[in-house]
Design an enzyme around this catalytic site. Structure first.
Site, mmCIF file in Angstrom:
data_model
loop_
_atom_site.group_PDB
_atom_site.id
_atom_site.type_symbol
_atom_site.label_atom_id
_atom_site.label_comp_id
_atom_site.label_asym_id
_atom_site.label_seq_id
_atom_site.Cartn_x
_atom_site.Cartn_y
_atom_site.Cartn_z
ATOM 1 N N SER A 213 -6.223 2.085 -0.727
ATOM 2 C CA SER A 213 -5.866 0.675 -0.572
ATOM 3 C C SER A 213 -4.558 0.530 0.188
ATOM 4 C CB SER A 213 -5.737 -0.009 -1.939
ATOM 5 O OG SER A 213 -4.456 0.185 -2.493
ATOM 6 N N ASP A 214 -4.403 -0.593 0.854
ATOM 7 C CA ASP A 214 -3.108 -0.914 1.434
ATOM 8 C C ASP A 214 -2.163 -1.312 0.295
ATOM 9 O OD1 ASP A 214 -1.115 -1.347 3.263
ATOM 10 O OD2 ASP A 214 -2.311 -2.617 4.568
ATOM 11 N N TYR A 215 -0.914 -1.457 0.622
ATOM 12 C CA TYR A 215 0.156 -1.666 -0.356
ATOM 13 C C TYR A 215 -0.095 -2.932 -1.178
ATOM 14 C CZ TYR A 215 5.065 -0.763 -1.678
ATOM 15 O OH TYR A 215 6.228 -0.439 -2.331
ATOM 16 N N TYR A 216 -0.494 -2.760 -2.443
ATOM 17 C CA TYR A 216 -0.770 -3.852 -3.381
ATOM 18 C C TYR A 216 -1.862 -4.808 -2.892
ATOM 19 C CZ TYR A 216 3.457 -2.427 -5.890
ATOM 20 O OH TYR A 216 4.390 -1.718 -6.607
#
Length: 260
Positions: free
Chosen positions: A127-130
């Site tokens: 996943s991308d950051y959060y």
């Protein structure tokens, strides 16, 4: 990069899909080598951001992307497919944006039907950051509001095929409850965990998860690498001919200048 207002243009290889695909293939091969990881001198490459992140509305980083499926496939998906087919990339990161109203981290068509079904991708996605949290609402930045809470956000991401949550466990802390509630099948988790375990074993991380710090210190910024970097910088310098002595510009005669 298809919108010059986008604040991350400098992170890309440019606006031409063919150029991007060739540079991407070369980069992946450089990082991964033959992906045997036999000499502990390579790392797993991660393609990002999947997909169409480079043409957000108004150039805003997390804004929706509105493109036809043809433009999506011919312009934005093509470099990813090339890096999978030609370089065997192992990891891929979904993008923050929505495509046709569906955020990438919840997009089963993009992540399962196209990536794994059509293209046969056997690696894993990070996943991308959060970004999974943002399927709900990340108040300090934005939210897609397709989930009523973090638990639902985790459910959507798992069903879309996002293997692991970065940068830390957050929404995926609800996985046990999701299984207990019957909202996801344990087999879904097996499917997501398997490729990550496979490549960790392939890289030998369970036997020896650490680098040799002395060897890293020797290689990082060493003279040989600095010479290559200098040569690369010198070879991309472009000289322009001062035809008709146009330079220096005479500001008394020229009132407007177009920078293109």
């Amino acid at each position: 990069a298809r919108d010059p207002r986008w604040g991350r243009v400098e992170e890309t290889f440019g606006e031409d899909p063919y150029l991007v695909s060739q540079m991407g293939v070369a980069a992946v091969k450089g990082f991964q080598g033959d992906a045997s990881f036999s000499d502990k001198n390579r790392v797993i490459a991660t393609l990002k951001h999947f997909a169409a992140h480079g043409q957000p509305e108004s150039g805003q980083n997390c804004a929706p992307v509105n493109v036809s499926e043809r433009v999506l496939r011919e312009t934005f998906l093509m470099p990813f497919k090339e890096a999978i087919d030609e370089a065997g990339v192992i990891s891929l990161m979904p993008s923050y944006n929505e495509i046709d109203g569906v955020p990438s981290h919840a997009n089963q068509w993009l992540m399962r039907d196209v990536l794994r079904g059509e293209w046969g991708f056997k690696g894993f996605t990070v996943s991308d950051y959060y970004a999974i949290w943002e399927l709900y609402e990340r108040a300090d930045t934005h939210g897609h509001f397709v989930a009523e809470d973090r638990k639902k956000a985790a459910e959507l991401a798992i069903k879309a095929g996002v293997n692991i949550e970065f940068p830390e466990p957050d929404c995926y802390l609800n996985i046990v409850e999701l299984v207990d509630d019957g909202r996801i099948e344990e087999s879904m988790l097996d499917e997501l965990i398997e490729p990550m375990l496979y490549w960790k074993f392939k890289m030998g991380l369970f036997e020896d998860p650490y680098l040799d710090p002395n060897e890293a210190e020797r290689l990082n910024g060493c003279d040989e690498n600095r010479k290559i970097a200098l040569r690369a910088a010198q070879e991309v310098i472009t000289l322009l001919k001062n035809r008709n002595n146009i330079l220096p510009l005479n500001k008394k005669k020229i009132k407007h200048v177009a920078v293109i």
